[in-house]
Design a protein around this motif. Structure first.
Motif, PDB file in Angstrom:
ATOM      1  N   UNK A   7      24.491 -46.695  14.113  1.00 47.07           N
ATOM      2  CA  UNK A   7      23.897 -46.804  12.564  1.00 47.07           C
ATOM      3  C   UNK A   7      24.680 -45.509  11.921  1.00 47.07           C
ATOM      4  N   UNK A   8      25.599 -45.991  11.092  1.00 44.13           N
ATOM      5  CA  UNK A   8      26.383 -44.953  10.333  1.00 44.13           C
ATOM      6  C   UNK A   8      25.653 -44.047   9.527  1.00 44.13           C
ATOM      7  N   UNK A   9      24.779 -44.826   8.869  1.00 41.33           N
ATOM      8  CA  UNK A   9      23.893 -43.982   7.698  1.00 41.33           C
ATOM      9  C   UNK A   9      23.216 -42.885   8.425  1.00 41.33           C
ATOM     10  N   UNK A  10      22.698 -43.064   9.571  1.00 44.50           N
ATOM     11  CA  UNK A  10      21.805 -41.885  10.213  1.00 44.50           C
ATOM     12  C   UNK A  10      22.573 -41.280  11.208  1.00 44.50           C
ATOM     13  N   UNK A  11      23.835 -41.666  11.699  1.00 46.82           N
ATOM     14  CA  UNK A  11      24.783 -40.936  12.684  1.00 46.82           C
ATOM     15  C   UNK A  11      24.388 -41.272  14.076  1.00 46.82           C
ATOM     16  N   UNK A  12      23.405 -42.269  14.239  1.00 38.77           N
ATOM     17  CA  UNK A  12      23.206 -42.700  15.422  1.00 38.77           C
ATOM     18  C   UNK A  12      24.291 -43.388  16.163  1.00 38.77           C
TER      19      UNK A  12
END
Length: 348
Positions: free
Chosen positions: A105-110
């Protein structure tokens, strides 16, 4: 569930071998996730299939997409995994194999690596806190993502297989069964098998998968998920049945999931009966206890009431499931001792 019969199923020690992490998120946990992400405007009705409701298989996969929106960070995954483990333990499950596809998940850095590490941390945390359940992790290959991602997943899992102290033990093949073909994933699955990883493959979930099932049975898998359309009465073939029987591959059977997902018309039509009467290894499972609003006690009760199983037969079914777990023999022995300690006097 509070009458005498229901108490029996709740207290029955159980083994759960087919539980998708995100599909197992309970109403209570979804409540916390919805509250933490009001901007998504997600309602409960979008994350579960209630009593008496049915959905097509495609609609079921839409539900998972909504849940994925809610579970998109390390904190979310840790909370979800911890809650799911505790809920299975509260339902009398003594051994659990969770499965999940690692996501980025790019938005959360996962990252996929952190996804797996976070699930492992949740398992370790529950153990540390004394939750009475032994939990292992199967990392899932989503068939929709193709051969390259499948191979990358296997390579990642090989690392954790060696470094997770026995917690990461295998690979699950899942995802929308109407997309792609198993032949594209064969080399990745074969590599996993050769590395010593255990394989649980969703097979024959929908009709017209004969060629793929035949191909993947040659690996062979260590267990089969669903196998709904394997046998002739469901449009499968005797050849496929013979292969499964010859290799003695256990089936993970999820009654409510198949009825609510409309791959089986009703409980009495479920293929549990076909395999159980044959004496073939079967394990009752939930698939997605959150999405399908069920738990393993309920699944055992439905199997027993639908197919006229005595309590002793139910106990035996639960006990035999230990033989089909992916953890080593030392773990099986510990579980068998636990079952012996809990066994009602009338079954001894």
């Amino acid at each position: 569930m509070d009458n005498e019969a229901d108490v029996f199923y709740r207290e029955l020690p159980k083994v759960e071998l087919h539980a998708h992490l995100n599909g197992s998120v309970s109403f209570q946990t979804i409540e916390k996730l919805i509250h933490s992400k009001p901007q998504l405007n997600i309602e409960h009705s979008m994350t579960a299939i209630g009593k008496g409701q049915r959905r097509t298989l495609d609609e079921c996969f839409q539900v998972f997409k909504v849940i994925h929106q809610l579970v998109d960070s390390e904190d979310d995954i840790f909370m979800v995994a911890t809650d799911v483990i505790k809920e299975f333990a509260a339902d009398g499950v003594k051994y659990l194999e969770l499965r999940s596809t690692p996501r980025e998940e790019i938005t959360t850095g996962l990252t996929k690596r952190r996804y797996i590490e976070t699930v492992i941390q949740a398992i370790q945390q529950c153990k540390k806190k004394g939750v009475d359940i032994d939990v292992r992790f199967l990392v899932a290959i989503d068939r929709r993502n193709g051969s390259q991602v499948a191979m990358e997943t296997v390579q990642l899992v090989e690392e954790f297989f060696l470094s997770s102290d026995g917690l990461v033990i295998g690979i699950d093949l899942s995802g929308d069964p109407t997309v792609g073909h198993g032949r594209d994933l064969l080399s990745a699955l074969q590599r996993a098998k050769n590395s010593g990883l255990k394989l649980s493959l969703h097979l024959s979930e929908v009709p017209s998968q004969h060629d793929e099932t035949d191909l993947l049975l040659n690996i062979p898998p260590d267990r089969i998920g669903h196998g709904t359309f394997l046998h002739p009465e469901m449009g499968g073939s005797q050849g496929l049945v013979d292969k499964v029987v010859q290799k003695s591959i256990p089936l993970e059977l999820c009654l409510t999931s198949n009825v609510k997902g409309q791959t089986v018309q009703c409980y009495s039509d479920h293929h549990f009966k076909y395999w159980y009467q044959m004496g073939h290894p079967v394990v009752i499972c939930t698939d997605d206890k959150g999405v399908f609003a069920t738990d393993l006690s309920h699944e055992y009760k439905m199997a027993a009431t639908t197919f006229g199983l005595s309590r002793e037969a139910v106990w035996k079914l639960s006990q035999q499931a230990i033989d089909y777990i992916f953890a080593p023999d030392s773990v099986k022995e510990l579980l068998k001792q636990k079952w012996r300690d809990l066994q009602p006097q009338e079954f001894k």
